[in-house]
Design a protein around this motif. Structure first.
Motif, PDB file in Angstrom:
ATOM      1  N   PRO A   1      38.242  19.582  35.688  1.00 44.43           N
ATOM      2  CA  PRO A   1      39.221  18.802  36.556  1.00 44.43           C
ATOM      3  C   PRO A   1      38.886  17.987  35.273  1.00 44.43           C
ATOM      4  O   PRO A   1      40.046  16.905  36.161  1.00 44.43           O
ATOM      5  CB  PRO A   1      37.961  18.646  37.927  1.00 44.43           C
ATOM      6  CG  PRO A   1      37.347  19.462  37.615  1.00 44.43           C
ATOM      7  CD  PRO A   1      37.702  20.857  36.158  1.00 44.43           C
ATOM      8  N   ARG A   2      37.779  17.527  34.512  1.00 44.46           N
ATOM      9  CA  ARG A   2      37.618  16.036  34.018  1.00 44.46           C
ATOM     10  C   ARG A   2      38.855  15.951  32.807  1.00 44.46           C
ATOM     11  O   ARG A   2      38.813  15.142  32.738  1.00 44.46           O
ATOM     12  CB  ARG A   2      36.102  16.126  33.982  1.00 44.46           C
ATOM     13  CG  ARG A   2      34.971  16.407  34.252  1.00 44.46           C
ATOM     14  CD  ARG A   2      34.859  14.614  34.860  1.00 44.46           C
ATOM     15  NE  ARG A   2      33.669  14.551  36.157  1.00 44.46           N
ATOM     16  CZ  ARG A   2      33.780  13.849  37.126  1.00 44.46           C
ATOM     17  NH1 ARG A   2      34.379  13.253  37.190  1.00 44.46           N
ATOM     18  NH2 ARG A   2      32.514  14.350  37.830  1.00 44.46           N
ATOM     19  N   ALA A   3      38.829  17.560  32.615  1.00 48.67           N
ATOM     20  CA  ALA A   3      39.943  16.933  31.128  1.00 48.67           C
ATOM     21  C   ALA A   3      41.142  17.857  31.449  1.00 48.67           C
ATOM     22  O   ALA A   3      41.871  17.112  30.904  1.00 48.67           O
ATOM     23  CB  ALA A   3      39.638  18.344  30.154  1.00 48.67           C
ATOM     24  N   GLY A   4      41.336  17.515  32.637  1.00 51.21           N
ATOM     25  CA  GLY A   4      42.673  17.904  33.528  1.00 51.21           C
ATOM     26  C   GLY A   4      43.553  19.096  33.320  1.00 51.21           C
ATOM     27  O   GLY A   4      44.076  18.861  33.137  1.00 51.21           O
ATOM     28  N   ARG A   5      42.943  19.567  31.933  1.00 45.68           N
ATOM     29  CA  ARG A   5      43.641  21.482  32.197  1.00 45.68           C
ATOM     30  C   ARG A   5      43.626  22.642  32.948  1.00 45.68           C
ATOM     31  O   ARG A   5      42.187  22.629  33.424  1.00 45.68           O
ATOM     32  CB  ARG A   5      42.760  21.967  30.974  1.00 45.68           C
ATOM     33  CG  ARG A   5      42.655  20.861  29.857  1.00 45.68           C
ATOM     34  CD  ARG A   5      42.593  21.594  28.262  1.00 45.68           C
ATOM     35  NE  ARG A   5      41.232  20.544  28.262  1.00 45.68           N
ATOM     36  CZ  ARG A   5      40.403  20.728  27.241  1.00 45.68           C
ATOM     37  NH1 ARG A   5      40.431  21.409  25.632  1.00 45.68           N
ATOM     38  NH2 ARG A   5      39.550  20.808  27.187  1.00 45.68           N
ATOM     39  N   ARG A   6      44.117  23.249  33.030  1.00 46.57           N
ATOM     40  CA  ARG A   6      44.598  24.311  33.706  1.00 46.57           C
ATOM     41  C   ARG A   6      44.675  25.704  33.024  1.00 46.57           C
ATOM     42  O   ARG A   6      45.932  25.653  32.254  1.00 46.57           O
ATOM     43  CB  ARG A   6      44.776  24.288  35.023  1.00 46.57           C
ATOM     44  CG  ARG A   6      46.123  24.515  35.021  1.00 46.57           C
ATOM     45  CD  ARG A   6      46.961  24.869  36.133  1.00 46.57           C
ATOM     46  NE  ARG A   6      48.234  24.064  36.372  1.00 46.57           N
ATOM     47  CZ  ARG A   6      49.324  23.579  36.761  1.00 46.57           C
ATOM     48  NH1 ARG A   6      48.408  21.377  37.106  1.00 46.57           N
ATOM     49  NH2 ARG A   6      50.929  23.488  36.336  1.00 46.57           N
ATOM     50  N   VAL A   7      44.700  27.179  33.270  1.00 44.95           N
ATOM     51  CA  VAL A   7      44.921  28.319  32.848  1.00 44.95           C
ATOM     52  C   VAL A   7      45.445  28.885  33.978  1.00 44.95           C
ATOM     53  O   VAL A   7      44.850  29.407  35.185  1.00 44.95           O
ATOM     54  CB  VAL A   7      44.231  28.900  31.818  1.00 44.95           C
ATOM     55  CG1 VAL A   7      44.896  30.534  31.169  1.00 44.95           C
ATOM     56  CG2 VAL A   7      44.123  28.140  30.946  1.00 44.95           C
ATOM     57  N   ALA A   8      46.916  29.451  34.332  1.00 45.37           N
ATOM     58  CA  ALA A   8      46.633  30.123  35.139  1.00 45.37           C
ATOM     59  C   ALA A   8      47.859  31.355  34.514  1.00 45.37           C
ATOM     60  O   ALA A   8      48.331  31.386  34.044  1.00 45.37           O
ATOM     61  CB  ALA A   8      47.645  29.526  36.922  1.00 45.37           C
ATOM     62  N   CYS A   9      47.621  32.716  35.189  1.00 43.22           N
ATOM     63  CA  CYS A   9      48.360  34.105  34.693  1.00 43.22           C
ATOM     64  C   CYS A   9      48.584  35.229  36.052  1.00 43.22           C
ATOM     65  O   CYS A   9      47.049  35.069  36.770  1.00 43.22           O
ATOM     66  CB  CYS A   9      47.638  34.391  33.351  1.00 43.22           C
ATOM     67  SG  CYS A   9      45.891  35.321  33.248  1.00 43.22           S
ATOM     68  N   VAL A  10      49.333  36.052  36.520  1.00 41.45           N
ATOM     69  CA  VAL A  10      49.443  36.542  36.954  1.00 41.45           C
ATOM     70  C   VAL A  10      49.116  37.543  35.891  1.00 41.45           C
ATOM     71  O   VAL A  10      49.834  38.383  34.503  1.00 41.45           O
ATOM     72  CB  VAL A  10      50.754  36.645  37.513  1.00 41.45           C
ATOM     73  CG1 VAL A  10      50.758  38.251  37.850  1.00 41.45           C
ATOM     74  CG2 VAL A  10      50.580  35.686  38.287  1.00 41.45           C
ATOM     75  N   LYS A  11      48.140  39.084  36.641  1.00 46.91           N
ATOM     76  CA  LYS A  11      48.118  39.962  35.905  1.00 46.91           C
ATOM     77  C   LYS A  11      47.898  41.306  37.368  1.00 46.91           C
ATOM     78  O   LYS A  11      48.193  41.427  38.096  1.00 46.91           O
ATOM     79  CB  LYS A  11      46.633  40.848  35.840  1.00 46.91           C
ATOM     80  CG  LYS A  11      46.528  39.820  34.722  1.00 46.91           C
ATOM     81  CD  LYS A  11      46.295  40.124  33.597  1.00 46.91           C
ATOM     82  CE  LYS A  11      45.577  38.765  32.350  1.00 46.91           C
ATOM     83  NZ  LYS A  11      45.919  39.518  30.937  1.00 46.91           N
ATOM     84  N   GLU A  12      48.190  42.212  36.814  1.00 45.03           N
ATOM     85  CA  GLU A  12      48.726  43.935  37.823  1.00 45.03           C
ATOM     86  C   GLU A  12      47.264  43.872  38.450  1.00 45.03           C
ATOM     87  O   GLU A  12      46.789  44.559  39.212  1.00 45.03           O
ATOM     88  CB  GLU A  12      49.570  45.092  36.220  1.00 45.03           C
ATOM     89  CG  GLU A  12      49.355  45.922  37.449  1.00 45.03           C
ATOM     90  CD  GLU A  12      50.295  47.292  36.559  1.00 45.03           C
ATOM     91  OE1 GLU A  12      50.935  47.975  37.151  1.00 45.03           O
ATOM     92  OE2 GLU A  12      51.587  46.696  35.661  1.00 45.03           O
ATOM     93  N   HIS A  13      46.364  44.335  37.782  1.00 43.57           N
ATOM     94  CA  HIS A  13      45.506  44.840  38.111  1.00 43.57           C
ATOM     95  C   HIS A  13      43.769  43.895  37.638  1.00 43.57           C
ATOM     96  O   HIS A  13      43.996  42.531  37.554  1.00 43.57           O
ATOM     97  CB  HIS A  13      44.797  45.688  37.291  1.00 43.57           C
ATOM     98  CG  HIS A  13      45.911  46.964  36.684  1.00 43.57           C
ATOM     99  ND1 HIS A  13      46.095  47.616  37.803  1.00 43.57           N
ATOM    100  CD2 HIS A  13      46.457  47.531  35.734  1.00 43.57           C
ATOM    101  CE1 HIS A  13      46.893  48.776  37.406  1.00 43.57           C
ATOM    102  NE2 HIS A  13      47.274  48.395  35.802  1.00 43.57           N
ATOM    103  N   ARG A  14      42.782  43.940  38.285  1.00 46.26           N
ATOM    104  CA  ARG A  14      41.611  43.555  39.327  1.00 46.26           C
ATOM    105  C   ARG A  14      40.646  43.727  37.714  1.00 46.26           C
ATOM    106  O   ARG A  14      39.712  44.483  38.600  1.00 46.26           O
ATOM    107  CB  ARG A  14      40.960  42.858  40.158  1.00 46.26           C
ATOM    108  CG  ARG A  14      41.875  41.949  40.554  1.00 46.26           C
ATOM    109  CD  ARG A  14      41.177  41.424  41.745  1.00 46.26           C
ATOM    110  NE  ARG A  14      39.644  41.965  42.341  1.00 46.26           N
ATOM    111  CZ  ARG A  14      39.455  41.764  43.129  1.00 46.26           C
ATOM    112  NH1 ARG A  14      40.909  40.949  44.507  1.00 46.26           N
ATOM    113  NH2 ARG A  14      38.935  42.228  43.510  1.00 46.26           N
ATOM    114  N   THR A  15      40.236  43.636  37.037  1.00 49.76           N
ATOM    115  CA  THR A  15      39.539  44.341  36.087  1.00 49.76           C
ATOM    116  C   THR A  15      38.712  43.672  35.354  1.00 49.76           C
ATOM    117  O   THR A  15      38.990  42.592  35.130  1.00 49.76           O
ATOM    118  CB  THR A  15      40.146  45.370  34.858  1.00 49.76           C
ATOM    119  OG1 THR A  15      40.739  45.054  33.620  1.00 49.76           O
ATOM    120  CG2 THR A  15      41.222  46.588  35.657  1.00 49.76           C
ATOM    121  N   LYS A  16      37.631  44.234  34.682  1.00 52.49           N
ATOM    122  CA  LYS A  16      36.735  42.752  33.534  1.00 52.49           C
ATOM    123  C   LYS A  16      37.568  42.579  32.601  1.00 52.49           C
ATOM    124  O   LYS A  16      37.177  42.408  31.977  1.00 52.49           O
ATOM    125  CB  LYS A  16      35.382  43.652  33.462  1.00 52.49           C
ATOM    126  CG  LYS A  16      35.716  44.747  32.811  1.00 52.49           C
ATOM    127  CD  LYS A  16      34.200  45.800  32.345  1.00 52.49           C
ATOM    128  CE  LYS A  16      34.023  47.200  31.795  1.00 52.49           C
ATOM    129  NZ  LYS A  16      33.031  47.661  31.766  1.00 52.49           N
TER     130      LYS A  16
END
Length: 85
Positions: free
Chosen positions: A64-79
């Motif tokens: 939030p302080r730097a105003g950066r974000r990363v979003a992605c969609v994956k097929e699975h929820r693995t480590k």
């Protein structure tokens, strides 16, 4: 909870960034019957029946302080998916 709020109130330090992370599983659904489009004075009409087209997981990291974000969609929820973000 108060400790977390104290972290958010600290001034921005690029050497110690505050990063918020969340993930959300989602169902991918589709229409079985085509919806009736909107007309003047009438909303779009959709049938309650749907077809399930699988699942996915949405990952998001936000600084939030730097105003950066990363979003992605994956097929699975693995480590590996968590580490890849």
């Amino acid at each position: 909870m108060e400790d977390v709020l104290d972290v958010y109130e600290q001034p921005y330090d690029p050497k110690r960034p505050v990063i918020c992370f969340d993930e959300r599983p989602c169902q991918l659904i589709g229409d079985v019957i085509s919806p009736i489009p909107m007309k003047l004075g009438s909303p779009k009409k959709e049938h309650y029946e749907y077809s399930r087209n699988g699942t996915c997981c949405i990952f998001m990291a936000f600084e939030p302080r730097a105003g950066r974000r990363v979003a992605c969609v994956k097929e699975h929820r693995t480590k590996v998916d968590y580490a890849d973000l």
